[in-house]
Design a protein around this motif. Sequence first.
Motif, PDB file in Angstrom:
ATOM      1  N   LEU A 205     -33.037 -78.830 -15.994  1.00  0.00           N
ATOM      2  CA  LEU A 205     -33.029 -77.377 -16.171  1.00  0.00           C
ATOM      3  C   LEU A 205     -34.268 -76.935 -16.943  1.00  0.00           C
ATOM      4  O   LEU A 205     -34.770 -77.676 -17.802  1.00  0.00           O
ATOM      5  N   THR A 206     -34.739 -75.731 -16.631  1.00  0.00           N
ATOM      6  CA  THR A 206     -35.817 -75.135 -17.418  1.00  0.00           C
ATOM      7  C   THR A 206     -35.213 -74.385 -18.602  1.00  0.00           C
ATOM      8  O   THR A 206     -34.004 -74.098 -18.628  1.00  0.00           O
TER       9      THR A 206
ATOM     10  N   THR B 163     -35.674 -71.351 -19.183  1.00  0.00           N
ATOM     11  CA  THR B 163     -35.235 -70.068 -18.619  1.00  0.00           C
ATOM     12  C   THR B 163     -33.835 -70.190 -18.030  1.00  0.00           C
ATOM     13  O   THR B 163     -32.988 -69.295 -18.217  1.00  0.00           O
ATOM     14  N   GLN B 164     -33.569 -71.294 -17.349  1.00  0.00           N
ATOM     15  CA  GLN B 164     -32.238 -71.486 -16.753  1.00  0.00           C
ATOM     16  C   GLN B 164     -31.162 -71.618 -17.825  1.00  0.00           C
ATOM     17  O   GLN B 164     -30.078 -71.048 -17.700  1.00  0.00           O
TER      18      GLN B 164
ATOM     19  N   GLU C 148     -30.419 -68.319 -19.318  1.00  0.00           N
ATOM     20  CA  GLU C 148     -29.542 -67.506 -18.456  1.00  0.00           C
ATOM     21  C   GLU C 148     -28.077 -67.910 -18.622  1.00  0.00           C
ATOM     22  O   GLU C 148     -27.195 -67.054 -18.639  1.00  0.00           O
TER      23      GLU C 148
ATOM     24  N   GLN D  78     -35.502 -66.538 -22.615  1.00  0.00           N
ATOM     25  CA  GLN D  78     -36.183 -67.834 -22.716  1.00  0.00           C
ATOM     26  C   GLN D  78     -36.863 -67.941 -24.073  1.00  0.00           C
ATOM     27  O   GLN D  78     -36.875 -69.005 -24.691  1.00  0.00           O
TER      28      GLN D  78
END
Lengths: 71, 71
Positions: B19-20, B22-23, B26, B32
Motif C-alpha cells: 500500500l502507498t 495515500t492508500q 484513505e 497523506q
Amino acid sequence: MEKMAYIRILRDLREDADLTQTQVAEILGTSQTMYARYERGANEMPIHHLITLSRYYQVSTDYLLGLDTNR
Amino acid sequence: MEKMAYIRILRDLREDADLTQTQVAEILGTSQTMYARYERGANEMPIHHLITLSRYYQVSTDYLLGLDTNR
C-alpha cells in the motif's frame, strides 16, 4: 472505535486497583481534569498513555481498548 | 513509548500489504500528509486510527505498538 467499551474498561481497571483519578493522572503525568476527560470519553487518550496504563495494570492494549476479553 | 518500534512497524505493515501512504490515509479518512507524519513519528497517531489499522492488517494493537512480537 468502541468508545463505550474503552472508557468503561479504563474506569474498571482504575477502580479495581483502588486508585483515584488524581492518582492515575499522576502516573500519566497529566492533570486529574484531563484524565477525567479521557475516562468519560470527552477526549481520546493518546497512544503513549495507553501504553503506560497497559503496563501499569499489566493488561494488553487490546484488552484496554475492548478488542480482546483476555487481559 | 517505543516510538521507533511503532513507526517501523507501521511502515513495514503498509509495505508488506503493498500500500502507498495515500492508500492507508484513505483507509483512515485522513490526508497523506497527516499519515506521513504518523509514520515518521512527527505526530502520534490517535487511538481510533490504531484500532482501524490493527483490524485492517489483522494484527493486535500490542503488535502494532511493538509491545508484542506475535501478530
